[in-house]
Design an enzyme around this catalytic site. Structure first.
Site, PDB file in Angstrom:
ATOM      1  N   ASP A  71      -9.994 -11.141   5.268  1.00 54.03           N
ATOM      2  CA  ASP A  71     -11.502 -11.513   4.716  1.00 54.03           C
ATOM      3  C   ASP A  71     -11.555 -13.144   4.751  1.00 54.03           C
ATOM      4  OD1 ASP A  71     -11.848  -9.007   4.155  1.00 54.03           O
ATOM      5  OD2 ASP A  71     -12.505  -9.202   2.342  1.00 54.03           O
ATOM      6  N   ASP A  78      -4.515  -7.951   4.550  1.00 51.83           N
ATOM      7  CA  ASP A  78      -5.841  -7.697   4.192  1.00 51.83           C
ATOM      8  C   ASP A  78      -6.521  -8.651   3.503  1.00 51.83           C
ATOM      9  OD1 ASP A  78      -8.009  -6.075   3.738  1.00 51.83           O
ATOM     10  OD2 ASP A  78      -7.209  -5.092   1.743  1.00 51.83           O
ATOM     11  N   TYR A 112       0.921  -1.187  -0.189  1.00 48.87           N
ATOM     12  CA  TYR A 112      -0.079   0.047  -0.067  1.00 48.87           C
ATOM     13  C   TYR A 112       0.693   1.464  -0.170  1.00 48.87           C
ATOM     14  CZ  TYR A 112      -4.596  -2.181   1.085  1.00 48.87           C
ATOM     15  OH  TYR A 112      -5.638  -2.898   1.117  1.00 48.87           O
ATOM     16  N   LYS A 136       6.275 -14.671   0.589  1.00 45.13           N
ATOM     17  CA  LYS A 136       6.090 -15.073  -0.676  1.00 45.13           C
ATOM     18  C   LYS A 136       7.552 -14.768  -1.243  1.00 45.13           C
ATOM     19  CE  LYS A 136       4.506 -17.006  -4.375  1.00 45.13           C
ATOM     20  NZ  LYS A 136       3.833 -18.323  -4.227  1.00 45.13           N
ATOM     21  N   ASP A 149       0.418 -18.630  -0.883  1.00 44.47           N
ATOM     22  CA  ASP A 149      -0.598 -19.349  -1.564  1.00 44.47           C
ATOM     23  C   ASP A 149      -1.137 -20.604  -0.824  1.00 44.47           C
ATOM     24  OD1 ASP A 149       2.155 -19.662  -1.910  1.00 44.47           O
ATOM     25  OD2 ASP A 149       1.972 -20.356  -4.114  1.00 44.47           O
TER      26      ASP A 149
HETATM   27  N1  GGG Z   1     -14.811  -0.752   7.247  1.00 46.23           N
HETATM   28  C1  GGG Z   1     -14.040  -0.123   6.565  1.00 46.23           C
HETATM   29  C2  GGG Z   1     -13.763  -0.457   4.975  1.00 46.23           C
HETATM   30  O1  GGG Z   1     -14.817   0.138   4.541  1.00 46.23           O
HETATM   31  N2  GGG Z   1     -13.125  -0.992   4.481  1.00 46.23           N
HETATM   32  C3  GGG Z   1     -12.908  -1.202   3.119  1.00 46.23           C
HETATM   33  C4  GGG Z   1     -11.579  -1.686   2.554  1.00 46.23           C
HETATM   34  O2  GGG Z   1     -11.732  -1.880   1.307  1.00 46.23           O
HETATM   35  N3  GGG Z   1     -10.577  -1.482   3.225  1.00 46.23           N
HETATM   36  C5  GGG Z   1      -9.478  -1.723   2.736  1.00 46.23           C
HETATM   37  C6  GGG Z   1      -8.174  -1.741   3.664  1.00 46.23           C
HETATM   38  O3  GGG Z   1      -8.632  -2.267   4.974  1.00 46.23           O
HETATM   39  O4  GGG Z   1      -7.327  -1.451   3.511  1.00 46.23           O
END
Ligand code: GGG
Length: 353
Positions: free
Chosen positions: A250, A246, A138, A189, A222
């Site tokens: 998820d 990130d 990022y 990686k 991976d």
């Molecule tokens: N809850 C905060 C939100 O909207 N996150 C969406 C998102 O894409 N975040 C990317 C990140 O956490 O870097």
């Protein structure tokens, strides 16, 4: 009575629906535990961008600098503002300005939720993802050349500093040391990404030498994603770069049934600046306006905020109330129920003991 100044940014989409439920629960628990939360409601969002040409006012960061914490809902309305503009204009801007370099994302199988993975029960999946939150992939270093031509080039650098890498490793080791299993996994990686990831591995091993009591391992990202799905019970703490962290944060909650309940804390561990608390989920414009969004990620993030402010018992009371409602109370459609966002928020507020 101790009063905390909280900057509230509901943001976009379902952020606007789940935020009031977070505040509802926080208000109940605060009055039960003898403190108060004074909210500064800030309308910063994609709607704000459409009206003003920026996601927040020019002095926005100054406005929130002296708050005790930032409580944020969700950011993103791609039909109106490109996602990279909204994210960098609000969420990432706050993370960077206040050096919130440790993004803490717990992954836990909660009662009343069937894991999509076979034969998993409460207690089997309980780990924490520590995501480096200030640099890595990022980075906005790079650029485009020859735009719109056949020769078009887009270049973006990943930046891994020794300072930034060592401090997230140290944070992860300190956290792991305080846990029962004392097991830290690093996401890497370094076979394919041949400069930054070997550096990441080197720093992991260098910092590990200061923590002989912590068991360590590392996996390429991976196979690590495959292990998350097949053996999530093996993990205790997982440290990853900004992008890997990130993605894993998820995937982890998805293995516990739903990403909608997952909380996160963007911490400035030195407490020089306010930290920020937000659900892992985004603004979900597809379900916005129907009052069906699950508010638990928002509410649980509020519990993490209370813990950060030193109200550990109040934070635990919120998590107990979430567990009680997940076990027996109303559920939103993502968990197979028919309840509304407000129904679930009210039920959790009532379950606070
Ligand atoms: N809850 C905060 C939100 O909207 N996150 C969406 C998102 O894409 N975040 C990317 C990140 O956490 O870097």
């Amino acid at each position: 009575m101790k009063k905390y100044k909280i900057a509230v940014i509901a943001g976009d989409g379902i952020g606007k629906e789940v935020m009031p439920e977070g505040q509802r629960v926080l208000d109940v628990v605060a009055s039960r535990y003898g403190f108060a939360l004074d909210y500064d409601e800030l309308p910063w969002s994609c709607d704000y961008y459409v009206k003003h040409g920026s996601m927040m006012p020019a002095d926005g960061l100054q406005q929130i600098r002296n708050h005790d914490a930032v409580y944020l809902g969700a950011v993103g309305l791609p039909s109106a503002v490109p996602d990279h503009i909204s994210l960098w204009g609000l969420l990432i801007k706050i993370r960077r300005e206040f050096d919130q370099y440790a993004n803490i994302r717990p992954v836990r199988l909660m009662p009343g939720i069937a894991s999509p993975l076979a034969n998993r029960k409460v207690g089997d999946i309980d780990f924490i993802i520590v995501r480096e939150n200030s640099e890595g992939e990022y980075s906005s270093a790079g650029g485009r050349m020859y735009e719109g031509t056949e020769r078009e080039i887009a270049v973006q650098e990943s930046i891994f500093s020794r300072h930034g890498t060592d401090r997230i490793m140290r944070y992860a080791f300190e956290l792991t040391r305080r846990r029962a299993r004392k097991h830290l996994t690093s996401a890497t990686k370094s076979n394919g990404i041949s400069i930054t990831m070997p550096f990441w591995d080197e720093r992991f091993h260098a910092v590990a030498s200061e923590y002989p009591d912590v068991k360590t391992d590392q996996y390429h990202i991976d196979i690590l994603t495959a292990h998350f799905v097949r053996f999530p019970d093996r993990f205790d703490v997982v440290v990853g770069s900004n992008l890997f962290g990130d993605i894993l944060s998820d995937l982890g909650p998805a293995c516990t049934g739903t990403i909608a309940i997952a909380p996160s804390a963007n911490l400035n561990p030195e407490r020089l600046y306010p930290s920020m608390f937000e659900p892992v989920h985004g603004s979900a414009p597809d379900i916005y306006g129907r009052n069906i969004a699950n508010p638990i990620g928002m509410i649980w993030s509020g519990a993490m905020m209370l813990d950060h402010l030193g109200h550990t018992e109040a934070a635990e009371a919120v998590v107990r109330a979430i567990e009680a409602v997940l076990q027996e109370g109303p559920k939103t459609p993502d968990l197979g129920g028919k309840a509304s966002t407000k129904d679930v928020g009210r039920a959790i507020a009532e379950a606070i003991s």
